[in-house]
Structure formats: structure tokens, C-alpha cells
Design an enzyme around this catalytic site. Structure first.
Site, PDB file in Angstrom:
ATOM      1  N   ASP A  24      16.779  36.139  33.613  1.00 40.42           N
ATOM      2  CA  ASP A  24      16.986  37.562  33.420  1.00 40.42           C
ATOM      3  C   ASP A  24      16.628  38.372  34.661  1.00 40.42           C
ATOM      4  OD1 ASP A  24      17.882  37.471  30.691  1.00 40.42           O
ATOM      5  OD2 ASP A  24      15.840  36.987  30.110  1.00 40.42           O
ATOM      6  N   GLY A  25      15.641  37.921  35.432  1.00 40.19           N
ATOM      7  CA  GLY A  25      15.290  38.631  36.657  1.00 40.19           C
ATOM      8  C   GLY A  25      16.415  38.610  37.672  1.00 40.19           C
TER       9      GLY A  25
ATOM     10  N   LEU B 158      19.640  38.342  36.983  1.00 36.91           N
ATOM     11  CA  LEU B 158      20.698  39.217  36.485  1.00 36.91           C
ATOM     12  C   LEU B 158      20.313  40.680  36.656  1.00 36.91           C
ATOM     13  CD1 LEU B 158      21.590  37.252  33.227  1.00 36.91           C
ATOM     14  CD2 LEU B 158      22.715  37.128  35.453  1.00 36.91           C
TER      15      LEU B 158
ATOM     16  N   GLU C 228      10.630  42.382  35.480  1.00 40.39           N
ATOM     17  CA  GLU C 228      10.331  42.804  36.844  1.00 40.39           C
ATOM     18  C   GLU C 228       9.739  44.211  36.827  1.00 40.39           C
ATOM     19  OE1 GLU C 228      10.840  40.565  39.258  1.00 40.39           O
ATOM     20  OE2 GLU C 228      11.740  39.200  37.801  1.00 40.39           O
TER      21      GLU C 228
END
Length: 318
Positions: free
Chosen positions: A71-72, A74, A274
Site C-alpha cells: 500500500d505504501g 501505491l 506513511e
């Protein structure tokens, strides 16, 4: 009759994050599947702060972007995808892969590659906080502290278990803070452990923002954990996993398109794992912002745009 030439192949900018938990998996079979339809322009993944710039710089060379990572990764591409409107293909290689799960993209990379070929891109929303786009959820409080404490090594080697180990240690030390919330013509001060604003459905490696949330409903889902003691979360955990925490008396929940959260001192904001900005945090929705190769959305939300307040329920009851 003039003979037609072969159909031109689409060009895909193909990048894999080798630091993701699954970033070193063998991907030969994945490449073979993708190359049946695309010419892969493979390039090393730049630093997170440079990924969106790379997409903008190479937008005229390619027809889509295929990203392998978590996910980071993306999240780092979201701004560039929004500006270029290049479709995205997702190869879930991270720890939690919440964005993929929200869009029903298989977490097996080979199956995810087949999704890119089988399903055309569809529009999804992006959340926004202080100009920073996010895919899944943005949080202030406990989740932001967890994101700061959870090292890359813990995520890589211990996976979702790493979240639990670090979270348990931090939870015992956690304290409530005062947040000032403004939305839909109302303003209120609350004592909370965490406030979360979701665009998609899943986050945190197994938690759910709201059971009926989708990534294309044009709404943000807000909740605030206004618990008296950290151990109260043990009772709430099943609801947090199911996305029904808004039914509890000590959880404030509502749907909106804009919300502002202020704190007495600047607090970090965690977006998709993040830390990208600080309070005051201005949240909004970017509807139909980017396109992603994903199966059609089957779940629908009832009462979209209506608030879901938990206050009428008795304290301590689900």
C-alpha cells in the site's frame, strides 16, 4: 478490401518494489502472463518521493502502469496517477495489501496479473488530506504512532504479526488526546485515542473502516475511538475487523465529503501506512479520481451520504 495490420500492443510501465515483503518473489510467470498482451517497459522503482514524478515524466511513453508492491508503494504513485490519468494494474506484494482487498484483487500475484488482462480499468475515488492523496485510510493518533514505530524490517519479516506485536506494546502506553472536529456545519471537541478517515474499506492488515464502504461511492467514512481505557479495544476488536464499530456508544462515526481535524499541538497524519503531513488536517474526497484494473464493484451502499452516529446506544453495548 485492404488487409488490416496486427493490433498494436499496449505499453506498460512495469515496476516492482524489491523492499516490499513479497518484492523478491520470482515473477517470471507473472511477466509471461502480462507479456501476452503488453510490452513491458521495466524500470527500477525510484524512491517514494520520486515515483509520481517518474509517472509524469514517462506518461507519453506508455498506456498504463503496473506496480508490484504494498500500500505504501501505491500511495506514493497516487498523485502521479491522478495527474496523468494512466490506468493502474496492481500486483499485491506488500504486508497487508488493503487496497487490493478493497477492490477484490487477488493477493496472489499471478492471479492479480490475470485480473489486469481480464478486467478493464474502472474509476475509483481518492481521499485527500492537506493536498496528499490516499487510497485506504488516513489516521491521527494511535495508528500514526504505530506507523512511526513499525520498522520496515518488522513488516518484511513478521508481516501482519509484526503489526500486532508493536501495536500491543504501544497500546498499553497510549493516552487520549483532544481533537476538534468540523464537518457538515457542526464543530465539536472530543477526547479520543484515534480518528480515522477512510476512502476504501480495508486498512491496517485486517481492519475495516466501514462494512458497506467502497472505493467509488464518493464518500469519506469517519470514526473516532473515544474509549476510556485501552483494554476497551479488546471488546471492540471484532467490530473493528467487521467495520461495525460505529454501532458502539464510544465510537463516533459518520459519512461526509469534507472534515477538518485540529489538535492543540501538531500531530502526524498516517496515510496508507506513511506519515505525510500534520494537523490541522483538512480531509476531502476526490471522486472518480484514478482508474484501476479491478473486478466490477458488486457491493452497494445504502443510505450513502447519511450520517451514522452511535450516540443513542447505551454505553458498553454493541
Amino acid at each position: 478490401m485492404t488487409a488490416q495490420g496486427p493490433k498494436s500492443r499496449r505499453r506498460a510501465l512495469f515496476m516492482v518494489n524489491p523492499r516490499a515483503r513479497g518484492g523478491l518473489l520470482p515473477l517470471e510467470a507473472v511477466r509471461a502472463v502480462l507479456e501476452t498482451e503488453f510490452d513491458l517497459l521495466e524500470t527500477p522503482l525510484p524512491a517514494p518521493g520520486e515515483l509520481s514524478d517518474l509517472l509524469r515524466a514517462r506518461a507519453d511513453e506508455v498506456d498504463l502502469v503496473i506496480l508490484g508492491g504494498g500500500d505504501g508503494t501505491l500511495n506514493a504513485a497516487a498523485s502521479g496517477l491522478y495527474d496523468t490519468q494512466l490506468p493502474l494494474g496492481v500486483l499485491p506484494l506488500g504486508t497487508a495489501n488493503d487496497f487490493a482487498r478493497t477492490l477484490a484483487i487477488p493477493t496472489d500475484p499471478l492471479a492479480a496479473a490475470r485480473v489486469i488482462l481480464a478486467h478493464p480499468p474502472r474509476f475509483i475515488d481518492l481521499g485527500d488530506v492537506n493536498g496528499h492523496p490516499f487510497l485506504n485510510v488516513a489516521s491521527i493518533g494511535f495508528s500514526a504512532d504505530l506507523a512511526r514505530a513499525l520498522t520496515r524490517e518488522a513488516k518484511r519479516y513478521f508481516g501482519v504479526v509484526g503489526y500486532g506485536i508493536v501495536a500491543a506494546r504501544l497500546l498499553i502506553q497510549s493516552r487520549l488526546f483532544t481533537a476538534y472536529i468540523e464537518h457538515d456545519g457542526t464543530a465539536e471537541a472530543v477526547r479520543t485515542l484515534q480518528v480515522s478517515v477512510g476512502n476504501g474499506r480495508h486498512y491496517g492488515g485486517g481492519l475495516t473502516v466501514e462494512a458497506s464502504a467502497t472505493a467509488d461511492d464518493g464518500q469519506l467514512d469517519f470514526y473516532s475511538l473515544e474509549v476510556d481505557h485501552w483494554w476497551r479495544l479488546l471488546a471492540l476488536l471484532p467490530s473493528l475487523r467487521a467495520g461495525t464499530q460505529g454501532q458502539w456508544a464510544d465510537v463516533r462515526a459518520f459519512r461526509t465529503k469534507k472534515v477538518v481535524v485540529r489538535t492543540s499541538r501538531p500531530r502526524p497524519v498516517n496515510t496508507d501506512g506513511e506519515l505525510v503531513t500534520y494537523t490541522p488536517a483538512h480531509f476531502s474526497i476526490r471522486p472518480a479520481a484514478i482508474r484501476v484494473h479491478a473486478p466490477p464493484q458488486t457491493a452497494t451502499r445504502s443510505g450513502s451520504g447519511e450520517q451514522n452516529s452511535s450516540q443513542p446506544l447505551a454505553e458498553g453495548t454493541p
